[in-house]
Design a protein around this motif. Structure first.
Motif, PDB file in Angstrom:
ATOM      1  N   GLN A 193      -5.954  -3.647  -4.192  1.00 43.53           N
ATOM      2  CA  GLN A 193      -5.399  -2.792  -5.231  1.00 43.53           C
ATOM      3  C   GLN A 193      -3.881  -2.940  -5.229  1.00 43.53           C
ATOM      4  N   LEU A 194      -3.289  -2.643  -6.392  1.00 42.76           N
ATOM      5  CA  LEU A 194      -1.849  -2.842  -6.525  1.00 42.76           C
ATOM      6  C   LEU A 194      -1.043  -1.661  -5.966  1.00 42.76           C
ATOM      7  N   GLN A 195      -1.710  -0.523  -5.724  1.00 43.70           N
ATOM      8  CA  GLN A 195      -0.985   0.666  -5.254  1.00 43.70           C
ATOM      9  C   GLN A 195      -0.190   0.393  -3.983  1.00 43.70           C
ATOM     10  N   ASP A 196      -0.748  -0.442  -3.086  1.00 48.56           N
ATOM     11  CA  ASP A 196      -0.038  -0.691  -1.833  1.00 48.56           C
ATOM     12  C   ASP A 196       0.408  -2.158  -1.732  1.00 48.56           C
ATOM     13  N   LEU A 197       0.764  -2.718  -2.885  1.00 48.83           N
ATOM     14  CA  LEU A 197       1.265  -4.098  -2.927  1.00 48.83           C
ATOM     15  C   LEU A 197       2.369  -4.316  -1.897  1.00 48.83           C
ATOM     16  N   TYR A 198       2.269  -5.423  -1.149  1.00 48.46           N
ATOM     17  CA  TYR A 198       3.244  -5.702  -0.080  1.00 48.46           C
ATOM     18  C   TYR A 198       3.325  -7.206   0.105  1.00 48.46           C
ATOM     19  N   LEU A 199       4.444  -7.794  -0.309  1.00 50.80           N
ATOM     20  CA  LEU A 199       4.643  -9.234  -0.106  1.00 50.80           C
ATOM     21  C   LEU A 199       5.920  -9.479   0.679  1.00 50.80           C
TER      22      LEU A 199
END
Lengths: 318, 318
Positions: A193-199
């Motif tokens: 999910q994009l809520q916790d996007l982390y790159l």
């Protein structure tokens, strides 16, 4: 499972699979948790509804971690319709209750480490944290010698840059040896999910340890990471720059320059003001003063068991 | 409460106190929660194990908030001994289970707002958040006129400074009109434990709206807050400066200069790098450049329903 009227079970219950810790595969009638004797609480996370416990299963050291599960949307109707409510408080339009739910709709995730070593116990033990203020001089006299002595390996970073590992995880790459970088998801993000996007953007240059090494010479590198990283995330995930928090850590967890991209709405670990530095601030500070990060005092937190904290204490800096 | 073998209750259950929402005090046989029809999820806090639901009780709008309770240390032994475990995974010394606990040891805190107004619903609705980059010029052209037009009242702040309110909550005061301040606990802190210590220093001067107004002229004020605030907290609570995070918000929630003191180990709301500015950094930046906060671009988050966001959008800045 049977419960009596006030909800307490009177029998000691068994696990579905009764392989007891340390019993070399022999079946036992006891579960590792019902048999667990508590020694002490290692950590208590009231906000996350989690607890880390050190104890013994027979004579074996063990760590048990309990975490209440998120409230599931798909069983919410059933939960509300089949629970018992105890009124606590009523005031105007507001009222509060304690809700007692059917056990299968309100499970607790349980992790058992058994037998647990001293290292396991130390890992889960809550550590006191101290704020250190490091001047430019402290960096050169204490921190830099400490980093060099530790010779922290960044082989795993080189493996990524050379495509010897995680090549299939790379989201974007700019191969330029001076201003280029590799962008890939952080391990903390499951990409579901994009809520916790982390790159993370990891630079190709190998001569920049951290924020402390940055000067105006690195502005083309930093502005390139910002613009191409933001573009790649917009293209790949449809997330615009106004939804991103882009920052560096100081101290970083490894001494090869990298930049964090996290969802603005995700309360990512390590995004607190005491450790994170917004890339937009770093760029502006270097534009105004090339030696900004060479000279400034920088504050950061260190755990009680961190060797660097011992260095600062020994030097009378804390 | 009785449960059948697989843990699901088959009867619709009653609350202990059966005063139904909107029924003007008339007793009813239904509980406000078992009777609740879900319209939509307003917010889902997986990390905190909480959920905010909008729905109807008969024809009345209502909001129901569920939050799993922290794991209690005092009933931990009973919890472990009286629960049922389902094995999920076993690998080497690690194993994970789903634990089904007796309902009275695993309650869910339930808050009901009924009847709920549109304002209640909006308050609990998750709002998208956007990062804005405000240049010095944007501040003077957009933000400052917006603040002045809104004429946000800071009467409650003046009441504190004049001892017309909360006088008994003041922990420390320096009455100097130029460099003085009042130190008192933030309302979010119940003062029952030091883990989530949270105090505010509110300055006596009334001519400083925020970080944007600060110049080197204010350095004596800022260094005074830092040293006397830290001393007072050490004396009153035994907490040394190395355990504190000391910072300003930008944007602040009210436009009268104040400084936050929070426990370093407390993940306080608003301590993220996108909103918080360490006082030690602010002091150094002003020492180097008196107009630092006059000229710099500052990034900060705004909720989708914030009037200031609309101003930035209208000006084509987002």
């Amino acid at each position: 499972m049977a419960e009596n009227e006030n909800g307490s079970a009177t029998k000691r219950l068994k696990t579905d699979t009764e392989n007891e810790c340390g019993d070399s595969g022999e079946l036992s009638s006891e579960s590792p948790v019902s048999d667990f004797e508590i020694t002490r609480i290692l950590r208590d996370g009231a906000r996350e509804k989690t607890i880390f416990i050190h104890g013994k299963v027979k004579d074996q050291d063990a760590v048990v971690i309990l975490e209440k599960t998120p409230i599931r949307q798909d069983t919410l109707s059933e939960l509300l319709k089949s629970s018992h409510l105890k009124l606590e408080m009523k005031n105007d339009v507001y009222s509060t209750y304690q809700l007692q739910a059917p056990a299968h709709l309100n499970e607790i995730k349980t992790t058992v480490v058994c037998p647990a070593t001293e290292k396991h116990v130390k890992k889960y033990l809550h550590q006191e944290v101290f704020l250190v203020e490091e001047s430019g001089e402290d960096y050169r006299n204490l921190t830099l010698p400490y980093i060099n002595n530790q010779s922290f390996s960044v082989q795993w970073v080189h493996n990524i840059l050379e495509k010897k590992a995680e090549a299939d995880r790379v989201v974007f790459e700019d191969p330029d040896p001076d201003t280029g970088f590799v962008l890939l998801p952080d391990f903390k993000w499951d990409q579901k999910q994009l809520q916790d996007l982390y790159l993370l953007a990891i630079v190709h240059r190998r001569d920049v340890k951290s924020l402390r090494d940055l000067t105006s010479e690195h502005l083309p590198l930093l502005t390139n990471i910002r613009s191409k990283g933001e573009n790649a995330i917009r293209q790949q995930y449809g997330v615009p720059p106004s939804k991103l928090r882009v920052y560096l850590h100081y101290q970083p967890s490894y001494y090869h320059l990298h930049v964090h991209f996290t969802s603005l709405e995700y309360d990512a670990p390590g995004c607190g003001v005491e450790r994170a530095h917004l890339l937009s601030d770093v760029i502006q500070n270097l534009q105004a003063d090339s030696s900004y990060y060479h000279n400034r005092s920088l504050a950061f937190p260190l755990r009680a068991d961190d060797g660097l904290l011992a260095m600062f204490k020994k030097a009378g800096k804390l």
